[in-house]
Design a protein around this motif. Structure first.
Motif, short mmCIF file in Angstrom:
data_model
loop_
_atom_site.label_atom_id
_atom_site.label_comp_id
_atom_site.label_asym_id
_atom_site.label_seq_id
_atom_site.Cartn_x
_atom_site.Cartn_y
_atom_site.Cartn_z
N THR A 57 0.83 -1.19 0.00
CA THR A 57 0.00 0.00 0.00
C THR A 57 0.87 1.25 0.00
O THR A 57 2.03 1.22 0.40
N SER A 70 -7.97 -0.81 2.13
CA SER A 70 -8.06 -2.26 1.95
C SER A 70 -8.94 -2.54 0.75
O SER A 70 -9.65 -1.64 0.27
N ARG A 71 -8.89 -3.77 0.23
CA ARG A 71 -9.70 -4.11 -0.93
C ARG A 71 -10.21 -5.54 -0.80
O ARG A 71 -9.57 -6.39 -0.20
#
Length: 121
Positions: A57, A70-71
């Motif tokens: 990130t 976040s994903r």
């Protein structure tokens, strides 16, 4: 065509928290990177946070330690948890996704319509 829809913005007091969500839909073969940018009145759009597929990130200096990205690849969704919000975080927040189109295999770079975040007492 890839569409991004953001949600979760609003008005919050200094020190508070908000969680933004952005869902991608349409002709998606793959998404390489998803991220959040923001633009305050009279200022240029700046990176808030980005999360590449399987990579590290990346955060803007002003939000490090307070914001977390976040994903969920199963849902083609990216989230931004914003903590310890400050008045200077007030801006329109835009979602961004870069990937490949499922119909043409060409690359796409799509933006959401933006969601307003206002930090004020």
């Amino acid at each position: 065509q890839v569409r991004l829809v953001e949600s979760g913005g609003g008005l919050v007091q200094p020190g508070g928290s908000l969680r933004l969500s952005c869902a991608a839909s349409g002709s998606i073969f793959s998404i390489n990177s998803m991220g959040w940018y923001r633009q305050a009145p009279g200022k240029q759009r700046e990176l808030v946070a980005a999360i590449p597929s399987g990579g590290m990130t990346n955060y803007g200096d002003s939000v490090k330690g307070r914001f977390f990205i976040s994903r969920d690849d199963a849902k083609n969704t990216v989230y931004l948890q914003m903590n310890s919000l400050k008045p200077e975080d007030t801006a329109v927040y835009y979602c961004n996704a870069v990937g490949r189109n499922s119909l043409t295999r060409s690359s796409f770079n799509s933006w959401g319509q933006g969601t307003q975040v206002t930090v004020s007492s």
